[in-house]
Design an enzyme around this catalytic site. Structure first.
Site, mmCIF file in Angstrom:
data_model
loop_
_atom_site.group_PDB
_atom_site.id
_atom_site.type_symbol
_atom_site.label_atom_id
_atom_site.label_comp_id
_atom_site.label_asym_id
_atom_site.label_seq_id
_atom_site.Cartn_x
_atom_site.Cartn_y
_atom_site.Cartn_z
ATOM 1 N N CYS A 140 -19.921 -14.809 14.638
ATOM 2 C CA CYS A 140 -20.190 -14.529 13.225
ATOM 3 C C CYS A 140 -19.481 -15.550 12.324
ATOM 4 C CB CYS A 140 -19.817 -13.087 12.885
ATOM 5 S SG CYS A 140 -20.549 -12.494 11.344
ATOM 6 N N HIS A 161 -22.636 -9.977 16.619
ATOM 7 C CA HIS A 161 -21.375 -9.500 17.193
ATOM 8 C C HIS A 161 -21.595 -8.933 18.597
ATOM 9 C CE1 HIS A 161 -18.431 -9.818 13.873
ATOM 10 N NE2 HIS A 161 -19.516 -9.770 13.109
ATOM 11 N N GLU A 171 -19.504 -8.652 20.974
ATOM 12 C CA GLU A 171 -18.363 -7.858 21.437
ATOM 13 C C GLU A 171 -18.560 -6.367 21.135
ATOM 14 O OE1 GLU A 171 -17.503 -8.216 17.158
ATOM 15 O OE2 GLU A 171 -18.336 -9.554 18.665
#
Length: 234
Positions: A104, A208, A210
């Site tokens: 990001c 994102h 993660e």
């Protein structure tokens, strides 16, 4: 031996913070996360000698000073100390060809550090009809599609041409400098991923991954696993 991954942090009211998703994703893939505090740019060479790879995390907006612009009204909150530290850190990582995963804001830092530039606010600076890039849904929700470039490393990791991603940004990469290439775009043309295939591992994604590991998202797992493999040297 597990590789050690340096992870950048946000700053707020003299406190450092990082979403736990980054830590869990690195551990899932077999790495050991170490948080890198903002500041101490003179110690960056020493920091890099102690880690096997770098993850540039998400966060607030980037000061347009770093790509030669004045701030526009749509610019959000910036963290000047973080900008200075991360851009200098990233430049040294690129010189050393250390494995790098940029997420990001991290992808935007990577692009600026390499000599590119960005939109400070896509909704006021672009004429195109845009998607909602700051989704009003949980971080695990897959909001919009991204088309991956044929033959790119990211496409190989995904195993397909189109993927769905989450989305939490209003700034975006505009100009991608060589040797990086655009390897993913949203349907409205926004750059969603960049990579340097000549590097050991250098990928930036605008979403994102993660946050999607816990949802068992295969593409996200493959991205982190490939990153950690590169940090091990294989």
């Amino acid at each position: 031996m597990k590789p050690v991954i340096g992870v950048t942090c946000s700053v707020n009211h003299k406190s450092l913070y990082l979403a736990d998703d980054y830590v869990l994703a690195i551990r899932y893939a077999g790495g050991v996360p170490v948080l890198l505090p903002v500041g101490g740019e003179e110690d960056i060479p020493l920091l890099l000698s102690k880690v096997d790879g770098i993850l540039l995390s998400g966060g607030g907006d980037i000061d347009p000073f770093w790509f030669g612009e004045e701030p526009v009204p749509g610019l959000g909150e910036i963290e000047p100390g973080r900008d200075a530290f991360e851009i200098k850190l990233c430049r040294q990582v690129l010189i050393k060809d250390m494995p790098l995963l940029a997420i990001c804001r991290g992808m935007q830092v990577l692009t600026v550090a390499a000599g590119g530039d960005m939109f400070q606010d896509i909704y006021s600076q672009m004429d195109a009809k845009l998607l909602q890039h700051r989704q009003q849904a949980a971080r695990t929700h897959l909001s919009h599609t991204v088309k991956l470039s044929p033959g790119s490393l990211l496409e190989k990791l995904a195993g397909c041409h189109f993927i769905k991603v989450n989305s939490f940004h209003h700034q975006a990469v505009r100009t991608v400098p060589k040797p990086f290439e655009v390897c993913g775009r949203a349907s409205d043309g926004i750059i969603e991923a960049v990579e340097n295939c000549a590097a050991r591992f250098a990928i930036g994604v605008q979403w994102h991954p993660e946050a999607l590991i816990g949802k068992n998202d295969l593409v996200s797992k493959n991205i982190f696993s490939a990153f950690i493999r590169a940090c091990r040297g294989n």
